[in-house]
Design a protein around this motif. Structure first.
Motif, mmCIF file in Angstrom:
data_model
loop_
_atom_site.group_PDB
_atom_site.id
_atom_site.type_symbol
_atom_site.label_atom_id
_atom_site.label_comp_id
_atom_site.label_asym_id
_atom_site.label_seq_id
_atom_site.Cartn_x
_atom_site.Cartn_y
_atom_site.Cartn_z
ATOM 1 N N GLY A 291 31.449 47.752 29.546
ATOM 2 C CA GLY A 291 30.046 47.955 29.585
ATOM 3 C C GLY A 291 29.518 46.788 30.677
ATOM 4 N N MET A 292 30.143 45.673 30.681
ATOM 5 C CA MET A 292 29.257 44.683 31.555
ATOM 6 C C MET A 292 29.865 44.896 32.819
ATOM 7 S SD MET A 292 30.353 41.168 29.236
ATOM 8 C CE MET A 292 29.570 40.127 30.148
ATOM 9 N N VAL A 293 31.186 45.103 33.106
ATOM 10 C CA VAL A 293 31.576 45.456 34.436
ATOM 11 C C VAL A 293 30.795 46.617 35.051
ATOM 12 C CG1 VAL A 293 33.568 45.985 35.765
ATOM 13 C CG2 VAL A 293 33.846 44.370 34.042
ATOM 14 N N TYR A 294 30.883 47.669 34.455
ATOM 15 C CA TYR A 294 29.934 48.973 34.678
ATOM 16 C C TYR A 294 28.514 48.514 35.472
ATOM 17 C CZ TYR A 294 28.404 53.698 34.891
ATOM 18 O OH TYR A 294 27.960 54.982 35.201
ATOM 19 N N ALA A 295 27.830 47.878 34.301
ATOM 20 C CA ALA A 295 26.485 47.423 34.793
ATOM 21 C C ALA A 295 26.479 46.412 36.089
ATOM 22 C CB ALA A 295 25.884 46.736 33.412
ATOM 23 N N GLN A 296 27.267 45.610 36.054
ATOM 24 C CA GLN A 296 27.260 44.889 37.466
ATOM 25 C C GLN A 296 27.784 45.508 38.683
ATOM 26 O OE1 GLN A 296 28.437 40.591 36.538
ATOM 27 N NE2 GLN A 296 29.121 41.490 34.860
ATOM 28 N N MET A 297 28.566 46.407 38.295
ATOM 29 C CA MET A 297 28.957 47.495 39.619
ATOM 30 C C MET A 297 27.896 48.246 40.022
ATOM 31 S SD MET A 297 33.144 48.204 39.056
ATOM 32 C CE MET A 297 32.878 49.400 37.776
ATOM 33 N N LEU A 298 27.070 48.694 38.965
ATOM 34 C CA LEU A 298 26.078 49.453 39.447
ATOM 35 C C LEU A 298 25.079 48.638 40.225
ATOM 36 C CD1 LEU A 298 25.240 51.597 36.187
ATOM 37 C CD2 LEU A 298 26.062 52.646 38.695
ATOM 38 N N ALA A 299 24.742 47.378 39.864
ATOM 39 C CA ALA A 299 24.142 46.587 40.483
ATOM 40 C C ALA A 299 24.560 45.998 41.812
ATOM 41 C CB ALA A 299 23.597 45.355 39.482
ATOM 42 N N GLU A 300 25.568 46.600 42.284
ATOM 43 C CA GLU A 300 26.422 46.010 43.281
ATOM 44 C C GLU A 300 26.674 44.507 43.366
ATOM 45 O OE1 GLU A 300 25.839 48.203 47.019
ATOM 46 O OE2 GLU A 300 24.523 49.601 45.955
ATOM 47 N N GLN A 301 26.851 44.048 42.236
ATOM 48 C CA GLN A 301 27.195 42.215 42.467
ATOM 49 C C GLN A 301 28.479 42.244 43.030
ATOM 50 O OE1 GLN A 301 25.394 40.162 41.547
ATOM 51 N NE2 GLN A 301 23.911 40.853 40.089
ATOM 52 N N SER A 302 28.796 40.808 43.526
ATOM 53 C CA SER A 302 30.120 40.610 44.318
ATOM 54 C C SER A 302 31.111 40.516 43.324
ATOM 55 C CB SER A 302 29.726 39.374 45.233
ATOM 56 O OG SER A 302 29.740 38.205 44.182
ATOM 57 N N LEU A 303 32.156 40.563 43.775
ATOM 58 C CA LEU A 303 33.465 40.604 42.822
ATOM 59 C C LEU A 303 33.774 39.447 42.320
ATOM 60 C CD1 LEU A 303 36.240 42.775 45.076
ATOM 61 C CD2 LEU A 303 34.188 43.536 43.663
ATOM 62 N N GLU A 304 33.487 38.508 42.914
ATOM 63 C CA GLU A 304 33.567 37.096 42.435
ATOM 64 C C GLU A 304 32.419 36.714 41.428
ATOM 65 O OE1 GLU A 304 33.023 35.166 46.004
ATOM 66 O OE2 GLU A 304 35.220 35.135 46.773
ATOM 67 N N VAL A 305 31.106 37.225 41.594
ATOM 68 C CA VAL A 305 30.013 37.183 40.534
ATOM 69 C C VAL A 305 30.638 37.914 39.230
ATOM 70 C CG1 VAL A 305 27.898 37.805 39.762
ATOM 71 C CG2 VAL A 305 28.216 36.682 42.205
ATOM 72 N N ILE A 306 31.123 39.073 39.265
ATOM 73 C CA ILE A 306 31.566 39.823 38.200
ATOM 74 C C ILE A 306 32.481 39.154 37.341
ATOM 75 C CG2 ILE A 306 32.467 41.712 37.245
ATOM 76 C CD1 ILE A 306 31.514 43.165 39.910
#
Length: 534
Positions: free
Chosen positions: A379-394
């Motif tokens: 759930g955390m990864v999905y939300a951050q990918m939707l927000a287009e966070q950088s891979l390093e931030v995720i």
């Protein structure tokens, strides 16, 4: 409706049991006053469900309840009912009804069902009357019957022996310690304190080869007259171990279940040989009852655990992408096979127009604990990918979350970001190295970081590479490379690279792994995901 056949339902809400008769439909279930079946559980909605009669059959219908309706452990919206079906409301272990079942109690106690033991009966009649235990077991065939039968056991033996107090103590299966189950005096009063009984007599009965029966402690051998017997002025002690008829490995004796204990501080008891035989028969039948009840409870607990695992499996499967996004620049394929009902692996895909995110991860350990953390991280990864966070931030966010919660687990993962123009950015946190298959063969993306959740405040670094049209990208969890054959050999990285080089698609790669393993059972979750650039 007058043509509805009168049908019984047994409702169980915690420790309360009630009998209902369906005489009309819809038959309403919920927390709302006026419901035909009123349930006050917090997980039950005001208008939770209805039982309806249509075309000669009854159906359970969920009325859009918040927490759901479960038929025999499975969530349902509408389903035909058959006799003995269990319908739980709000949660799989919540209040429930048994369709087509009447309470085996029917307001009767064992005494009412079977009558008292005749103390003036002859030996044959007395022994015949002992069949009440077996008959009671048949008539009171439910979990609550055990306490009733044990109480009746004490009542009958008190009548037979003319002593003052009777107890049944059962062995706790988890700790092995004896705990008081039932205690009564000769007047039928409940006894809850077992501190004044002779625990030494119980110990000797358990350790001895035969039943421990002393009818007069004053005339008994000195070793029998323990401090507790003398201190409590106990004249009569009767203590009989309850043993299972199933023998223990390496022994010709059954597993110890508990003891039947009776004593008196007034007159010594007078037990004839027939009385002794009757007591032994009572204890043997009671032990069989306890044994069967414990087996039934264990089986029921195992069934409930299995039902809950199945629900967890369904939830986990539903959280995985049901339909992978279609793009005009890459085909995405994925496979997820847990080695248990639920697993610690997960994958997810998010398409954002001119680029697509892919994640594949493996939480340390297996089973429910790993699955719970995996679903949280997904759930955390999905939300951050939707927000287009950088891979390093995720990666940094997940690492801080796991370390802060101190759950004693970590996760390995690979996150990919593929742009429409062919640029691939990836970050590998302790996972198996992703593979590229190009016109020049198979190459490994060897850049890697620490797994997330191992060390606080570490830096994560992603890498970028330009891919050509026709390139295939493969990411797998270690359940694939560590898949074992019947000889215990791993599939390994080398075999995976060879299989990837020769396979036309992900299905062929899965088939090669399956053929390698043969009949060997899976020992870890297996997850694969592939990007095929157009």
């Amino acid at each position: 409706m007058s043509d509805v056949p009168t049908t019984p339902v047994l409702v169980v809400d915690g420790s309360r049991e009630s009998q209902h008769e369906i005489t009309h439909t819809p038959y309403k279930v919920g927390r709302q006053p006026g419901s035909d079946i009123l349930l006050e559980d917090a997980f039950v909605s005001r208008k939770h469900a209805e039982i309806v009669y249509e075309n000669g059959s009854f159906y359970i219908v969920d009325m859009e309840s918040k927490w759901g309706t479960f038929l025999n452990g499975n969530p349902v919206k509408r389903h035909r009912l058959t006799n003995n079906d269990a319908v739980h409301f709000g949660k799989p272990d919540g209040p429930y009804l048994r369709f087509g079942v009447r309470s085996s109690h029917s307001g009767s106690t064992i005494k009412e069902l079977l009558g008292p033991l005749k103390t003036d009966a002859g030996p044959n009649t007395a022994i015949e009357r002992l069949t009440w235990l077996l008959e009671a077991n048949r008539k009171l065939n439910n979990e609550g019957a055990v306490d009733q039968i044990l109480r009746a056991l004490v009542e009958q033996t008190l009548t037979l022996t003319k002593v003052e107090r009777g107890y049944v103590m059962l062995r706790d299966q988890s700790t092995g310690r004896l705990t008081l189950s039932v205690g009564l005096d000769s007047k039928g009063n409940l006894l809850t304190d077992d501190s004044t009984i002779s625990h030494s007599a119980i110990k000797q009965a358990i350790q001895g080869a035969s039943e421990f029966i002393v009818t007069d402690t004053l005339s008994a051998e000195r070793g029998v007259r323990t401090d507790s017997v003398i201190a409590q002025n106990i004249r009569t002690v009767i203590c009989i171990p309850l043993r299972s008829r199933r023998t223990v490995s390496g022994s010709d004796r059954g597993d110890f279940l508990g003891v039947l204990y009776l004593d008196s501080r007034l007159n010594p008891g007078h037990l004839t040989k027939v009385d002794n035989d009757v007591l032994k028969m009572i204890a043997a039948e009671a032990a069989a009852l306890v044994d069967n009840a414990q087996l039934a409870i264990s089986e029921e607990n195992a069934r409930r655990v299995q039902e809950e695992l199945e629900i967890a499996r369904q939830i986990q499967q539903s959280l995985m992408p049901r339909q992978l996004p279609a793009t005009d620049y890459a085909k995405i394929s994925a496979r997820f096979v847990p080695c248990k009902e639920v697993g610690g692996d997960f994958f997810d895909v998010v398409s954002a127009g001119d680029h697509v995110y892919v994640v594949i991860a493996d939480v340390s350990g297996k089973g429910v604990a790993a699955a719970m953390l995996a679903q949280t991280l997904q759930g955390m990864v999905y939300a951050q990918m939707l927000a287009e966070q950088s891979l390093e931030v995720i990666a940094t966010t997940l690492n801080r979350f796991i370390c802060a919660k101190d759950v004693g687990k970590y996760a390995t993962m690979v996150i990919l970001r593929l742009d429409k123009d062919g640029w691939l950015e990836y970050i590998n946190c302790g996972q198996v190295h992703p593979l590229l298959r190009t016109t020049n063969g198979v190459v490994s993306l060897d850049s890697s970081n620490f797994p997330v959740g191992l060390l606080e405040d570490i830096a994560f670094k992603s890498q970028k590479i330009k891919l050509e049209t026709g390139t295939r990208v493969l990411a797998v969890t270690d359940g694939v490379t560590e898949a074992e054959d019947t000889q215990g050999d791993f599939f390994g990285t080398h075999r995976m690279e060879e299989a990837f080089a020769k396979s036309k698609n992900l299905d062929e790669l899965v088939e090669k792994v399956s053929c390698f393993c043969g009949t060997a059972a899976a020992t870890d979750d297996c997850t694969m995901i592939e990007l095929d650039l157009y």
